[in-house]
Motif scaffolding. Structure first.
Motif, PDB file in Angstrom:
ATOM      1  N   MET A  81     108.504 -28.022  44.077  1.00 27.02           N
ATOM      2  CA  MET A  81     109.393 -26.874  44.285  1.00 27.02           C
ATOM      3  C   MET A  81     110.130 -27.005  45.599  1.00 27.02           C
ATOM      4  N   ASP A  82     111.422 -26.745  45.547  1.00 26.95           N
ATOM      5  CA  ASP A  82     112.220 -26.856  46.762  1.00 26.95           C
ATOM      6  C   ASP A  82     112.726 -25.488  47.170  1.00 26.95           C
ATOM      7  N   PHE A  83     112.046 -24.916  48.113  1.00 35.14           N
ATOM      8  CA  PHE A  83     112.375 -23.571  48.533  1.00 35.14           C
ATOM      9  C   PHE A  83     112.894 -23.577  49.964  1.00 35.14           C
ATOM     10  N   ILE A  84     113.774 -22.666  50.250  1.00 29.43           N
ATOM     11  CA  ILE A  84     114.131 -22.461  51.641  1.00 29.43           C
ATOM     12  C   ILE A  84     113.485 -21.151  52.051  1.00 29.43           C
ATOM     13  N   PHE A  85     112.662 -21.201  53.063  1.00 29.88           N
ATOM     14  CA  PHE A  85     111.913 -20.015  53.434  1.00 29.88           C
ATOM     15  C   PHE A  85     112.687 -19.115  54.361  1.00 29.88           C
ATOM     16  N   VAL A  86     113.466 -18.264  53.781  1.00 26.85           N
ATOM     17  CA  VAL A  86     114.159 -17.300  54.610  1.00 26.85           C
ATOM     18  C   VAL A  86     113.697 -15.921  54.210  1.00 26.85           C
ATOM     19  N   MET A  87     112.993 -15.283  55.095  1.00 27.40           N
ATOM     20  CA  MET A  87     112.588 -13.925  54.799  1.00 27.40           C
ATOM     21  C   MET A  87     112.996 -13.099  56.004  1.00 27.40           C
ATOM     22  N   THR A  88     113.944 -12.274  55.787  1.00 23.26           N
ATOM     23  CA  THR A  88     114.608 -11.670  56.937  1.00 23.26           C
ATOM     24  C   THR A  88     114.081 -10.299  57.346  1.00 23.26           C
ATOM     25  N   SER A  89     113.500  -9.580  56.404  1.00 24.30           N
ATOM     26  CA  SER A  89     113.084  -8.225  56.780  1.00 24.30           C
ATOM     27  C   SER A  89     112.004  -8.267  57.855  1.00 24.30           C
ATOM     28  N   GLU A  90     111.907  -7.181  58.568  1.00 22.07           N
ATOM     29  CA  GLU A  90     110.869  -7.106  59.609  1.00 22.07           C
ATOM     30  C   GLU A  90     109.495  -7.289  59.030  1.00 22.07           C
ATOM     31  N   ALA A  91     109.288  -6.659  57.894  1.00 24.04           N
ATOM     32  CA  ALA A  91     107.990  -6.756  57.237  1.00 24.04           C
ATOM     33  C   ALA A  91     107.670  -8.206  56.916  1.00 24.04           C
ATOM     34  N   ALA A  92     108.666  -8.907  56.400  1.00 23.45           N
ATOM     35  CA  ALA A  92     108.459 -10.307  56.056  1.00 23.45           C
ATOM     36  C   ALA A  92     108.073 -11.112  57.290  1.00 23.45           C
ATOM     37  N   LYS A  93     108.723 -10.780  58.403  1.00 22.26           N
ATOM     38  CA  LYS A  93     108.398 -11.502  59.643  1.00 22.26           C
ATOM     39  C   LYS A  93     106.947 -11.282  60.030  1.00 22.26           C
ATOM     40  N   ILE A  94     106.496 -10.066  59.852  1.00 20.32           N
ATOM     41  CA  ILE A  94     105.107  -9.773  60.182  1.00 20.32           C
ATOM     42  C   ILE A  94     104.166 -10.628  59.355  1.00 20.32           C
ATOM     43  N   PHE A  95     104.510 -10.760  58.095  1.00 19.59           N
ATOM     44  CA  PHE A  95     103.659 -11.565  57.210  1.00 19.59           C
ATOM     45  C   PHE A  95     103.663 -13.026  57.639  1.00 19.59           C
ATOM     46  N   VAL A  96     104.846 -13.542  57.929  1.00 15.74           N
ATOM     47  CA  VAL A  96     104.954 -14.928  58.372  1.00 15.74           C
ATOM     48  C   VAL A  96     104.149 -15.138  59.656  1.00 15.74           C
ATOM     49  N   ASP A  97     104.275 -14.202  60.568  1.00 14.90           N
ATOM     50  CA  ASP A  97     103.507 -14.298  61.808  1.00 14.90           C
ATOM     51  C   ASP A  97     102.013 -14.257  61.546  1.00 14.90           C
ATOM     52  N   TYR A  98     101.643 -13.395  60.612  1.00 17.03           N
ATOM     53  CA  TYR A  98     100.219 -13.281  60.292  1.00 17.03           C
ATOM     54  C   TYR A  98      99.691 -14.609  59.772  1.00 17.03           C
ATOM     55  N   LEU A  99     100.462 -15.235  58.905  1.00 22.99           N
ATOM     56  CA  LEU A  99     100.049 -16.540  58.374  1.00 22.99           C
ATOM     57  C   LEU A  99      99.907 -17.542  59.510  1.00 22.99           C
ATOM     58  N   ALA A 100     100.978 -17.643  60.309  1.00 22.41           N
ATOM     59  CA  ALA A 100     100.974 -18.603  61.418  1.00 22.41           C
ATOM     60  C   ALA A 100      99.778 -18.353  62.333  1.00 22.41           C
ATOM     61  N   GLY A 101      99.571 -17.096  62.656  1.00 24.47           N
ATOM     62  CA  GLY A 101      98.492 -16.748  63.583  1.00 24.47           C
ATOM     63  C   GLY A 101      97.114 -17.052  63.045  1.00 24.47           C
ATOM     64  N   ASN A 102      97.015 -17.275  61.744  1.00 23.48           N
ATOM     65  CA  ASN A 102      95.703 -17.538  61.162  1.00 23.48           C
ATOM     66  C   ASN A 102      95.602 -18.925  60.545  1.00 23.48           C
ATOM     67  N   GLY A 103      96.522 -19.801  60.947  1.00 27.31           N
ATOM     68  CA  GLY A 103      96.484 -21.168  60.440  1.00 27.31           C
ATOM     69  C   GLY A 103      96.731 -21.276  58.946  1.00 27.31           C
ATOM     70  N   LEU A 104      97.465 -20.316  58.416  1.00 25.05           N
ATOM     71  CA  LEU A 104      97.772 -20.364  56.982  1.00 25.05           C
ATOM     72  C   LEU A 104      99.244 -20.724  56.819  1.00 25.05           C
ATOM     73  N   SER A 105      99.573 -21.251  55.678  1.00 25.62           N
ATOM     74  CA  SER A 105     100.972 -21.660  55.544  1.00 25.62           C
ATOM     75  C   SER A 105     101.728 -20.862  54.498  1.00 25.62           C
ATOM     76  N   MET A 106     103.013 -20.782  54.711  1.00 26.54           N
ATOM     77  CA  MET A 106     103.881 -20.146  53.741  1.00 26.54           C
ATOM     78  C   MET A 106     104.030 -21.094  52.567  1.00 26.54           C
ATOM     79  N   THR A 107     104.000 -20.543  51.386  1.00 28.42           N
ATOM     80  CA  THR A 107     104.145 -21.347  50.173  1.00 28.42           C
ATOM     81  C   THR A 107     105.119 -20.619  49.254  1.00 28.42           C
ATOM     82  N   PRO A 108     105.662 -21.335  48.282  1.00 31.55           N
ATOM     83  CA  PRO A 108     106.590 -20.681  47.348  1.00 31.55           C
ATOM     84  C   PRO A 108     105.943 -19.481  46.667  1.00 31.55           C
ATOM     85  N   GLN A 109     104.675 -19.615  46.287  1.00 28.25           N
ATOM     86  CA  GLN A 109     103.998 -18.509  45.617  1.00 28.25           C
ATOM     87  C   GLN A 109     103.901 -17.301  46.524  1.00 28.25           C
ATOM     88  N   ARG A 110     103.428 -17.526  47.750  1.00 22.87           N
ATOM     89  CA  ARG A 110     103.295 -16.406  48.672  1.00 22.87           C
ATOM     90  C   ARG A 110     104.642 -15.761  48.916  1.00 22.87           C
TER      91      ARG A 110
END
Lengths: 158, 158
Positions: free
Chosen positions: B1-30
DNA sequence: AATAGGATGAAAATGGATTTCATTTTCGTC
DNA sequence: GACGAAAATGAAATCCATTTTCATCCTATT
């Protein structure tokens, strides 16, 4: 089974009346389940009640305990609560004033709480939205005094 | 799968940060699950969210939805509620003030309610018992205006 | 591109609660 | 007391939301 159905407590009478009023009959199983229920204090699961019942009459089945517990709830003797631990816990409701619960998130210790002004406010909230309030659930979660100490000790050690 | 991870809302940023902060990665499914979650209003079950997600990406599995929903709760974007209907219902919690629920026992219509004085009293109840309050659940049950009318009509007919 | 650890989906497992069903009891009626 | 319809029971099967397993795949870093 040869049983003599003597259940003298007021609560027991309510149950017997409930059965009669609904065309249901008293049976040895229901009798031992209700008696055990009435002797048991605090909050307990269906499984725990089953174990207690089986100390007296081992052949009582779990389905019957679940079924009778439902009758107890319907007759107003018991109340079922979901404290979020995955099983329903039951407690006596006959002769017990309405109350909500304050639950320790660590040891599960439960304290009964009541606050008249909260109850009034709930009524107002409902009315303000045009609802007719029929009942409510309120559960407060926190750390009990004992668990606060344990937590502090743990933090000091680490 | 070829995804471009652009999630612009504030909420989305929080989620991305949460993943990063916990050593988890963004995936197409997530990504698709979170996007769908953020687009969906009100209260919905994991199964309902799964159905919505699968409209976009049919091969997403239910286990992944359950797993991601847990991450959403942990990251503070979602809240899970047990309204007693047998399934957990989720709602947004980022950018939404704390509130409790008034639920119609007939049509399940839910109204968000808040009452400062109730919140204060809860705090007092906890303190009075030596507990440190961490959170609470309050749910008011009743008949909504529409269902009151329906019930009255039914009663008139019978 | 190698690699280690995380993530995924399908399917199986879990576990409290409910239902099924063959058998047994209850209780009003003879 | 005996009869019979309806209710009650227990064991086992089933339900069903959620979780776990496990083989495979992907991600991020080197």
């Amino acid at each position: 089974m040869d049983f003599i159905f003597v259940m003298t407590s007021e609560a027991a009478k309510i149950f017997v009346d409930y059965l009669a009023g609904n065309g249901l009959s008293m049976t040895p199983q229901r009798k031992v389940i209700v008696e055990t229920f009435l002797e048991t204090k605090g909050h307990f699961s269906a499984e725990e009640l089953l174990a207690l019942v089986q100390k007296t009459v081992p052949e009582v089945g779990q389905a019957t305990v679940y079924r009778t517990l439902k009758l107890l709830v319907d007759s107003g003797l018991a109340e079922s609560h979901d404290f979020g631990c995955g099983v329903a816990l039951y407690e006596h409701s006959y002769g017990h004033e309405h109350h909500d619960h304050l639950v320790c998130t660590r040891c599960q210790k439960k304290v009964e709480v009541v606050d008249e002004s909260i109850e009034k406010r709930q009524e107002i909230l409902a009315r303000k939205n045009g609802y007719v309030l029929t009942n409510h659930r309120m559960m407060l979660f926190g750390l009990c005094p004992a668990c606060q100490k344990l937590r502090d000790k743990e933090e000091a050690e680490s």
